[in-house]
Motif scaffolding. Structure first.
Motif, short mmCIF file in Angstrom:
data_model
loop_
_atom_site.label_atom_id
_atom_site.label_comp_id
_atom_site.label_asym_id
_atom_site.label_seq_id
_atom_site.Cartn_x
_atom_site.Cartn_y
_atom_site.Cartn_z
N THR A 245 -1.70 -48.50 48.70
CA THR A 245 -1.62 -48.67 50.14
C THR A 245 -0.33 -49.39 50.52
OG1 THR A 245 -4.02 -48.76 50.23
CG2 THR A 245 -2.85 -49.58 52.15
N LEU A 246 0.07 -50.38 49.71
CA LEU A 246 1.33 -51.07 49.98
C LEU A 246 2.49 -50.08 49.90
CD1 LEU A 246 0.68 -54.33 47.97
CD2 LEU A 246 1.02 -54.19 50.44
N TRP A 247 2.48 -49.22 48.90
CA TRP A 247 3.55 -48.23 48.79
C TRP A 247 3.48 -47.19 49.90
CZ3 TRP A 247 8.14 -47.33 46.61
CH2 TRP A 247 8.60 -48.32 45.74
N GLY A 248 2.25 -46.87 50.32
CA GLY A 248 2.12 -46.03 51.51
C GLY A 248 2.79 -46.68 52.71
N GLY A 249 2.59 -48.01 52.82
CA GLY A 249 3.25 -48.75 53.89
C GLY A 249 4.76 -48.71 53.77
N LEU B 22 8.62 -54.75 55.94
CA LEU B 22 9.05 -54.38 54.58
C LEU B 22 9.03 -55.61 53.67
CD1 LEU B 22 11.86 -51.88 55.55
CD2 LEU B 22 9.92 -51.36 54.06
N THR B 23 9.42 -56.78 54.21
CA THR B 23 9.34 -58.01 53.42
C THR B 23 7.90 -58.29 52.99
OG1 THR B 23 11.17 -58.86 54.75
CG2 THR B 23 9.95 -60.46 53.43
N ASP B 24 6.96 -58.09 53.92
CA ASP B 24 5.55 -58.31 53.59
C ASP B 24 5.09 -57.34 52.50
OD1 ASP B 24 5.45 -60.22 55.51
OD2 ASP B 24 4.26 -59.08 56.94
N LEU B 25 5.51 -56.08 52.60
CA LEU B 25 5.08 -55.08 51.62
C LEU B 25 5.65 -55.41 50.25
CD1 LEU B 25 5.55 -52.00 53.95
CD2 LEU B 25 3.38 -52.80 53.04
N LEU B 26 6.93 -55.80 50.21
CA LEU B 26 7.54 -56.22 48.95
C LEU B 26 6.75 -57.40 48.35
CD1 LEU B 26 9.83 -56.63 46.84
CD2 LEU B 26 11.06 -57.93 48.58
#
Lengths: 306, 306, 306, 306, 306
Positions: free
Chosen positions: A83-87, A194-198
């Motif tokens: 899901t993070l990579w989907g984001g 993007l910072t959150d997803l990383l």
């Protein structure tokens, strides 16, 4: 990630570790010894060494709950990683769309938008290498000017540095009057996403499931598997290895599938398919900025996609 | 937090408390008494004191469900704690990126951005000490001017006071024309996110799992473990201590792993690794503002990271 | 909320209701009658009235699943209530920080910020009383001017009215030029978050778990507990009351802990500690606006915090 | 929604459908036939038609897991429905507060705010009727001018049309200079939240639980209940109907409670209490705009609130 | 998606695959062989080939936990898919409302709003075809000008391209002065939400449940079903096929329902009803822009809606 529906045998074999064979051989030995002694010597003392099966029901219940928890948790980590990579895919599309529509006129792609686009391709590839612990520099040098690559080398966390550079680009666009502060903070908030997803990916990478949840079920299942043939042999006789093998297989399979998927950034066949997702992002972004040479999507190889 | 995959034995021993030994000894005594009396005196009255095993199946089922709930909940708290700290990492990076890009020109780091950067390093260390109930002042004095440290001393909640000070810095930057009100409210909303993350950690710290969920399973498992050898001895004979020990071990291990991880800010080896995360944040922030002396990341010591 | 780790006995007793004793006495009677009749009269017909234990395994499984659901759900409500109040703490800090930094100059606290601060203290106390169904007016009159208190009396939902008044204050500050419309809408969105948190608490307060999930397990556990001694006596003899009591205790304890925590705003010892949280908020806010008389935090009394 | 704690008997009876009686009668017949034949004719062949109980343990385990899933899911839908309506309450309060504070001066309620307020009351009542499949026009005509009612008649989705009308009002207020574009987009985003909440309710209304999850457990429980007496009669004799009835009751009760609450917008006594919530919203809104005639809240009737 | 409450038999048959029949026939054979040999030849060796039932309880417990996990996960995917499409419905309504109210005057629908409206209808239909792997071009050409259709043909991801085109329209409206940058970024953030929803659907489509969770339970259930009659025949005699069939049916039914719903975008009768949802969106949007020819909603055909 295994995507083929037909690779069943391989994937099953993969999830059944060598232990399984060991326990199966043990149960064969136990079965043979007990039955042979009984048949040929009619050894009455033997029953004292055979076990009744009821205690295994209680133990099996406990192990079962533990495995249920472990499966749910491992899958939760795997799915959160996906899901993070989907984001990351979504925010890549959004960031580039914003770069194009906030700065340019209709149909026109400004150099600023191109700069953002290539840095975003570099960013996702850098995150991929960062998580798989390979060197990101090599993967990203095609997308960035040489001096920027040089300045990135000194950074411990290259994705964070690329995000900061993109922030600098947005800042320049704002100072140059390409967009106003509302549009600038709007792009900044995409960078924050993007910072959150990383950070979310780093969290999963750096925080394994508490190790006890790996060790205790494995230990218990091992002891259980060793003792099980003794518990079955007095009533199952020659059936013992089959039933004992089936129960042991089920427990070890559940445990090992969980342990396969619980760490989804470890460069195994069970990984989040980051290489393929990076390529998808690259294709999407290149088509958005009207680039000519569009690479091919990555296809599964022998039912596995990386 | 235990990160080593090889520390299995230590972690298992840690999760098996002294009780386990007690119950094992008890089962040895029960086994010995029953079998010895039976062998030597053939005491027929003995069977009246042995128990059948079926009721233990029912009880085991109930305990198992209770442990399933407890494990899920304890892990949920532990993972939420880690996720909150992941959020602190993310917002630290975002806040400093905003401070740099909102205020300065390209490539230039204004004193305002540096002020925010050092206060953010102070903030995360203050949160760490606040949660571990040590004195935050010592940990943060390297990053803040002496008079600001002095004024913080009177505050009951030092992280809240640092957040307010950062709000004041943003306000000044706005009044001084370094950024407009849109950028100011955008940084303020990052401060609000940090406020939420701080509050989330305080919630987990101050709200233990309802104590009954600790007491009732412990009591039930204790009684179960005491009675179990009586339920096994009539059918298992000399196997009793092994099977009884295994069942007791499994229940106590699940219970005690849960109790280890359910409070993740208590300065134990199962803690959220706040010291390491604070160092990661410090390194990231210092590199973002182009500082020279970058400290080393914190490495696991004997498989444990704090 | 029970916070002491040592109050175990009290909390256990609290969770074991009078029923437990009744069922224990019943099992004593059953045990005595069956064993006495058997010993003295060797009554062969007796076995027809004793029950085998296997059906109790099936029933126990069903009850166990039901209890698992109930425990998870009750805990979910309790934790959501605590999380909502954690959110109230966070938004209180954010709202006052915004009031100070949006309106004033560095180091200066305008009357507007003080007005917001006192109204926020009033708001959280009003929410507390609103949920515990006591009169909010008394709790808030120290923080608000007399005429505002008067105008609040006519409102059915006092927290909503206070939120509207704060909205009015923000509006005035905007009309008076203390802040621009961006900052105003940013404070308004903090008020909207507080509205959501208030509504979340009202939802938990006004929507009990579907009553059937209280009634059906209670009824089933009662019948189970009455029948259980009959199912155990033929094999357990004099052990019957101990095992039967333990199983009944476990089921009733799980059920009653669930029913204790499922309604967290009912003024019981299992409540969300709203009084203590309101005090924490008051201390934080007063320190933020530089007030002199800071009240003491509320400490647990005999291991319980309200 | 059933709110009374004392209505236990009624709610239990409601959850036990006629089937229960059928199965109970069947178990009476089976018990009578087997015991009577055994007593009077001592028919040895009978045992061949009685069943052992162990297979019912396996089946019971499977059914139990299925029911656990179904209960969790049904409750999840019911609670989500309630949470969505809680969101409608919150956004109603927020929207009207915004309408008042964004447009007017302190203490003054402009006609614009009143227009929004009455349209919001109309909206929530329209959503209620839309979900319960009654005609919304009648419920909302008291709050809207006649020509607006007329123009709504042609719409298939009246709540969507009301939301669009409110968007038009906000637009006019912006064009008329009552608020600037920041405040306008802020109100628009509250309208977007209401759109999401409406869509969430429609999703629950239009998407039943996959029908197989209703049909398969019902079928399995039916067959189980028919066969169970045969499995119990050989060991329980005259106790058969009691134990068989209790197990059947538990399974059917869990199943039917799930099916009662899984569809929370169907005008049953288990519904989300939308009528009462609409009234609460109406009272809150009318008091916010200083209206005089405040209707009474809706109280539970015989323990049920609609 | 199956919506009819009366289609029970069909849906049950659908969830019971051919295997079920195979296992049933096998159990008939086993039953017949064992009983016939016993009756006619009284073959004493037979018992050695029959199995006791207890090990099946342990195995059944393990399978049951596995199926519980699988059911929860499959349903979670199915419900997330439906929720994502619910989000697409909501954002469609919001986007068009914004297009109308941000650009025009009261009651007036500008060409810009119509352009957005038709592109949004095209977008949702393109997402539908994209997920079902049919050609989107045909489905959308009614809503877009021919040259735009042409330019879309070269794109690998047509929904992403349409979103970019809508971004271009918003940009033009901003450059033409129809809206200011605040309203523009607000519409852009609705486009970002649509990008997230599209990405969420792609994630579910492209990431199957780890294949091992399909293969291992299927394999275990198969072996279990083959062995079960041997475990039942010695105690159940002629009842064997009924009980064995019931247990096998339950396990296979749970497994196959899970496998039906776990992939909700595969053009089966268990799909998210995307065709019907696209039509709902089309009707809503057309009515919002005051179009004349409103198509009919899609009704279920034989209890199934697509």
């Amino acid at each position: 990630m295994i995507v083929s529906r037909n690779l069943s045998l391989q994937s099953v074999t993969a999830s059944v570790r060598r232990e399984n064979l060991v326990y199966f051989l043990l149960s064969l030995v136990v079965t043979f010894v007990f039955n042979w002694l009984e048949l040929h010597y009619n050894w009455p003392k033997l029953n004292e060494w055979a076990l009744p099966i009821t205690p295994f029901t209680i133990l099996g219940g406990g192990i079962t709950i533990f495995l249920g928890f472990r499966t749910t948790t491992a899958y939760g980590r795997w799915w959160e990683a996906r899901t993070l990579w989907g984001g990351i895919v979504n925010q890549s599309r959004t960031l580039v769309r914003q770069a194009i529509t906030f700065s340019g006129k209709k149909g026109e792609i400004l150099p600023f938008a191109r700069d953002i686009a290539y840095r975003q391709i570099a960013l996702v590839n850098a995150i991929r290498c960062h998580l798989r612990q390979s060197d990101p520099i090599e993967a990203i040098q095609a997308y960035l000017p040489a001096e920027e690559i040089e300045s990135l080398r000194s950074h411990q966390n290259i994705p964070v540095a690329i995000l900061q550079n993109m922030g600098g680009l947005v800042q320049s666009a704002y100072r140059d009057g390409l967009m106003d502060s509302i549009q600038m903070t709007s792009m900044d908030s995409t960078l924050a996403d993007l910072t959150d997803l990383l950070g979310g990916c780093e969290r999963i990478k750096n925080t394994p499931l508490p190790r006890q949840y790996d060790v205790v079920p494995q230990l218990t299942i091992s002891l259980y598997s060793v003792l099980l043939p003794f518990g079955l042999v007095s009533t199952l006789h020659w059936w013992t290895p089959i039933i004992s093998g089936l129960i042991t297989f089920l427990f070890i399979a559940i445990d090992s599938i969980g342990s396969n998927i619980e760490d989804p950034f470890e460069n195994t066949i069970h990984d989040t398919p980051m290489t393929a997702l990076c390529r998808t992002i690259e294709i999407n972004i290149l088509q958005m900025i009207g680039a000519k040479d569009i690479p091919e999507p990555i296809r599964p190889m022998r039912g596995v996609i990386h």
